[in-house]
Scaffold this motif. Sequence first.
Motif, PDB file in Angstrom:
ATOM      1  N   PHE A   1       0.805  -1.208   0.203  1.00 50.19           N
ATOM      2  CA  PHE A   1      -0.093  -0.140  -0.081  1.00 50.19           C
ATOM      3  C   PHE A   1       0.779   1.314  -0.167  1.00 50.19           C
ATOM      4  O   PHE A   1       0.406   2.143  -0.174  1.00 50.19           O
ATOM      5  N   LEU A   2       2.091   1.193   0.051  1.00 51.16           N
ATOM      6  CA  LEU A   2       2.950   2.468   0.158  1.00 51.16           C
ATOM      7  C   LEU A   2       4.355   1.996   0.087  1.00 51.16           C
ATOM      8  O   LEU A   2       4.947   0.992   0.349  1.00 51.16           O
ATOM      9  N   VAL A   3       5.112   2.904  -0.658  1.00 47.00           N
ATOM     10  CA  VAL A   3       6.392   2.548  -1.037  1.00 47.00           C
ATOM     11  C   VAL A   3       7.123   3.990  -0.358  1.00 47.00           C
ATOM     12  O   VAL A   3       6.723   5.018  -0.460  1.00 47.00           O
ATOM     13  N   LYS A   4       8.298   3.690   0.152  1.00 45.38           N
ATOM     14  CA  LYS A   4       8.934   4.868   0.974  1.00 45.38           C
ATOM     15  C   LYS A   4      10.595   4.789   0.477  1.00 45.38           C
ATOM     16  O   LYS A   4      11.171   3.384   0.557  1.00 45.38           O
ATOM     17  N   GLU A   5      11.101   5.969   0.379  1.00 39.29           N
ATOM     18  CA  GLU A   5      12.617   5.746   0.278  1.00 39.29           C
ATOM     19  C   GLU A   5      13.395   6.563   1.614  1.00 39.29           C
ATOM     20  O   GLU A   5      12.636   7.294   2.194  1.00 39.29           O
ATOM     21  N   PHE A   6      14.220   5.796   2.018  1.00 37.83           N
ATOM     22  CA  PHE A   6      14.957   6.121   3.351  1.00 37.83           C
ATOM     23  C   PHE A   6      16.402   6.049   3.311  1.00 37.83           C
ATOM     24  O   PHE A   6      16.688   4.959   2.816  1.00 37.83           O
ATOM     25  N   GLU A   7      17.375   7.033   3.032  1.00 35.92           N
ATOM     26  CA  GLU A   7      18.679   7.194   2.779  1.00 35.92           C
ATOM     27  C   GLU A   7      19.186   6.046   1.503  1.00 35.92           C
ATOM     28  O   GLU A   7      19.881   5.199   1.638  1.00 35.92           O
ATOM     29  N   ASN A   8      18.357   6.595   0.543  1.00 34.90           N
ATOM     30  CA  ASN A   8      18.714   6.057  -0.970  1.00 34.90           C
ATOM     31  C   ASN A   8      18.362   4.684  -0.899  1.00 34.90           C
ATOM     32  O   ASN A   8      19.014   3.899  -1.871  1.00 34.90           O
ATOM     33  N   ARG A   9      17.540   4.182  -0.117  1.00 34.85           N
ATOM     34  CA  ARG A   9      17.071   2.653  -0.349  1.00 34.85           C
ATOM     35  C   ARG A   9      15.682   2.770  -0.246  1.00 34.85           C
ATOM     36  O   ARG A   9      14.834   3.670   0.221  1.00 34.85           O
ATOM     37  N   TRP A  10      14.998   1.691  -1.095  1.00 31.98           N
ATOM     38  CA  TRP A  10      13.591   1.796  -1.305  1.00 31.98           C
ATOM     39  C   TRP A  10      12.821   0.527  -0.477  1.00 31.98           C
ATOM     40  O   TRP A  10      13.503  -0.512  -0.361  1.00 31.98           O
ATOM     41  N   TYR A  11      11.667   0.976   0.069  1.00 32.77           N
ATOM     42  CA  TYR A  11      11.108  -0.159   0.965  1.00 32.77           C
ATOM     43  C   TYR A  11       9.530  -0.071   0.545  1.00 32.77           C
ATOM     44  O   TYR A  11       8.965   1.138   0.039  1.00 32.77           O
ATOM     45  N   VAL A  12       9.008  -1.272   0.497  1.00 36.29           N
ATOM     46  CA  VAL A  12       7.342  -1.239   0.352  1.00 36.29           C
ATOM     47  C   VAL A  12       6.772  -1.526   1.685  1.00 36.29           C
ATOM     48  O   VAL A  12       7.365  -2.689   2.435  1.00 36.29           O
ATOM     49  N   TYR A  13       5.753  -1.062   2.042  1.00 36.32           N
ATOM     50  CA  TYR A  13       4.837  -1.385   3.327  1.00 36.32           C
ATOM     51  C   TYR A  13       3.602  -2.112   2.491  1.00 36.32           C
ATOM     52  O   TYR A  13       3.014  -1.667   1.784  1.00 36.32           O
ATOM     53  N   ALA A  14       3.340  -3.361   3.200  1.00 41.06           N
ATOM     54  CA  ALA A  14       2.345  -4.195   2.794  1.00 41.06           C
ATOM     55  C   ALA A  14       1.806  -4.943   4.075  1.00 41.06           C
ATOM     56  O   ALA A  14       2.575  -5.352   4.910  1.00 41.06           O
ATOM     57  N   TYR A  15       0.868  -5.400   3.679  1.00 41.84           N
ATOM     58  CA  TYR A  15      -0.006  -6.238   4.786  1.00 41.84           C
ATOM     59  C   TYR A  15       0.568  -7.624   4.400  1.00 41.84           C
ATOM     60  O   TYR A  15       0.637  -8.064   3.118  1.00 41.84           O
ATOM     61  N   SER A  16       1.159  -8.541   5.347  1.00 41.40           N
ATOM     62  CA  SER A  16       1.617  -9.650   4.949  1.00 41.40           C
ATOM     63  C   SER A  16       0.649 -10.738   5.555  1.00 41.40           C
ATOM     64  O   SER A  16       0.245 -10.879   6.789  1.00 41.40           O
ATOM     65  N   GLU A  17       0.298 -11.729   4.762  1.00 40.51           N
ATOM     66  CA  GLU A  17      -0.956 -12.698   5.047  1.00 40.51           C
ATOM     67  C   GLU A  17       0.022 -13.674   6.193  1.00 40.51           C
ATOM     68  O   GLU A  17      -0.469 -14.253   6.986  1.00 40.51           O
TER      69      GLU A  17
ATOM     70  N   SER B   1      -0.105  -9.060   9.629  1.00 36.59           N
ATOM     71  CA  SER B   1       0.321  -7.632  10.114  1.00 36.59           C
ATOM     72  C   SER B   1       0.986  -7.020   8.894  1.00 36.59           C
ATOM     73  O   SER B   1       1.196  -7.307   7.991  1.00 36.59           O
ATOM     74  N   VAL B   2       1.017  -5.622   9.172  1.00 37.56           N
ATOM     75  CA  VAL B   2       1.788  -4.673   8.247  1.00 37.56           C
ATOM     76  C   VAL B   2       3.489  -5.183   8.433  1.00 37.56           C
ATOM     77  O   VAL B   2       3.840  -5.046   9.602  1.00 37.56           O
ATOM     78  N   ARG B   3       4.047  -5.024   7.375  1.00 36.38           N
ATOM     79  CA  ARG B   3       5.432  -5.641   7.526  1.00 36.38           C
ATOM     80  C   ARG B   3       6.223  -4.480   6.323  1.00 36.38           C
ATOM     81  O   ARG B   3       5.694  -4.099   5.367  1.00 36.38           O
ATOM     82  N   THR B   4       7.287  -4.112   6.621  1.00 36.14           N
ATOM     83  CA  THR B   4       8.329  -3.481   5.997  1.00 36.14           C
ATOM     84  C   THR B   4       9.263  -4.409   5.007  1.00 36.14           C
ATOM     85  O   THR B   4       9.897  -5.311   5.472  1.00 36.14           O
ATOM     86  N   PHE B   5       9.362  -4.189   3.616  1.00 32.96           N
ATOM     87  CA  PHE B   5      10.158  -5.232   2.907  1.00 32.96           C
ATOM     88  C   PHE B   5      10.961  -4.226   2.024  1.00 32.96           C
ATOM     89  O   PHE B   5      10.547  -3.408   1.370  1.00 32.96           O
ATOM     90  N   GLY B   6      12.289  -4.503   2.114  1.00 38.96           N
ATOM     91  CA  GLY B   6      13.399  -3.999   1.324  1.00 38.96           C
ATOM     92  C   GLY B   6      13.403  -4.231   0.022  1.00 38.96           C
ATOM     93  O   GLY B   6      13.324  -5.627  -0.433  1.00 38.96           O
ATOM     94  N   PHE B   7      13.229  -3.428  -1.062  1.00 38.43           N
ATOM     95  CA  PHE B   7      13.335  -3.674  -2.509  1.00 38.43           C
ATOM     96  C   PHE B   7      14.508  -4.585  -2.668  1.00 38.43           C
ATOM     97  O   PHE B   7      14.559  -5.426  -3.877  1.00 38.43           O
TER      98      PHE B   7
END
Length: 159
Positions: A17-33, A37-43
């Motif tokens: 549901f959301l993509v975020k950049e932090f310190e030149n790295r990209w992450y996706v926030y997603a609900y994990s079955e 719960s909601v988890r953060t996954f590094g691209f």
Amino acid sequence: HYSYSKRDFSAITAHPFLVKEFENRWYVYAYSEKHQSVRTFGFDRIYAPVLVKRKFEQIDRAAHAMFVNDMYGVYPLADGPKEHIHIRVDYLAANYFAANPIHKSQVLKKGAYGDAEISFELIPTFELLQVFASYGKQIRLKSPLWLCNALTSYIQRKP
């Protein structure tokens, strides 16, 4: 998704549901079955994504967007709300925090000798611990107590 700690891949059905950049790295926030719960996954650790036709798991996107904005970094240490975090820094670190605030909630009160008391309203994250640890003896985390203990454990961990 590749786990650095387990050193293996696992298949996870995620509802992003959301993509975020932090310190030149990209992450996706997603609900994990898998985790329910909601988890953060590094691209950089997502391998061969596959589009699966199934009902999209709806979440409160506005609430989670606020959650993401209340963090410095991307990996929360606990599933709790934002907290009042209080640090004391010496004059050198005070200048760095004054020149480069780490979050919009930062409040810095300079002392008589250039030192400072700094407070934040943040969800504690792994990246916040890293920043605090990087200042070494120039910084003292005063509260919350559980975060002080987490910082001590982080600094004392063996490689």
